[in-house]
Design an enzyme around this catalytic site. Structure first.
Site, PDB file in Angstrom:
ATOM      1  N   ARG A  19      36.059   8.304  73.387  1.00  0.00           N
ATOM      2  CA  ARG A  19      37.091   7.639  74.202  1.00  0.00           C
ATOM      3  C   ARG A  19      38.286   8.544  74.440  1.00  0.00           C
ATOM      4  O   ARG A  19      38.816   8.602  75.547  1.00  0.00           O
ATOM      5  CB  ARG A  19      37.552   6.335  73.541  1.00  0.00           C
ATOM      6  CG  ARG A  19      36.505   5.237  73.590  1.00  0.00           C
ATOM      7  CD  ARG A  19      36.964   3.984  72.857  1.00  0.00           C
ATOM      8  NE  ARG A  19      37.205   4.326  71.463  1.00  0.00           N
ATOM      9  CZ  ARG A  19      38.118   3.764  70.695  1.00  0.00           C
ATOM     10  NH1 ARG A  19      38.887   2.806  71.169  1.00  0.00           N
ATOM     11  NH2 ARG A  19      38.269   4.125  69.450  1.00  0.00           N
ATOM     12  N   ASN A  37      34.978   1.046  73.627  1.00  0.00           N
ATOM     13  CA  ASN A  37      33.733   0.884  72.893  1.00  0.00           C
ATOM     14  C   ASN A  37      33.184  -0.497  73.179  1.00  0.00           C
ATOM     15  O   ASN A  37      33.948  -1.449  73.391  1.00  0.00           O
ATOM     16  CB  ASN A  37      33.970   1.011  71.386  1.00  0.00           C
ATOM     17  CG  ASN A  37      34.211   2.432  70.940  1.00  0.00           C
ATOM     18  OD1 ASN A  37      33.846   3.377  71.626  1.00  0.00           O
ATOM     19  ND2 ASN A  37      34.826   2.594  69.781  1.00  0.00           N
TER      20      ASN A  37
END
Length: 91
Positions: A19, A37
């Site tokens: 990320r 996520n």
């Protein structure tokens, strides 16, 4: 013309800094959206911008991300939400 796309990254993509790497990459391109996520172990990326820029961003993250992406699913989103920036979300 702005376009919105969703990318779903499968494989070893959580717990490897995915990320944050995608967030850093997004800052280099004139795009908006988010990365997060998913509970199933995948990472979801929603990006919005000019089509050529989105294509360049996708190629960049395919070649410059940690972990091991075994499957990269790209979908067009016909969504009316206009994102103002690019953000990292937890879930």
């Amino acid at each position: 013309m702005k376009k919105t796309m969703q990318l779903t990254l499968e494989g070893r993509v959580q717990g490897v800094g995915m990320r944050f790497t995608i967030d850093r990459a997004a800052k280099k391109f004139p795009i908006t959206g988010y990365v997060r996520n998913l509970y199933n172990g995948f990472v979801q990326v929603v990006i919005q911008g000019e089509e050529e820029v989105l294509a360049a961003f996708i190629e960049h993250i395919k070649e410059n991300t940690p972990g091991n992406i075994s499957k990269f699913i790209i979908s067009d989103l016909s969504n009316s939400i206009e994102y103002e920036s690019f953000k990292v979300k937890l879930f």
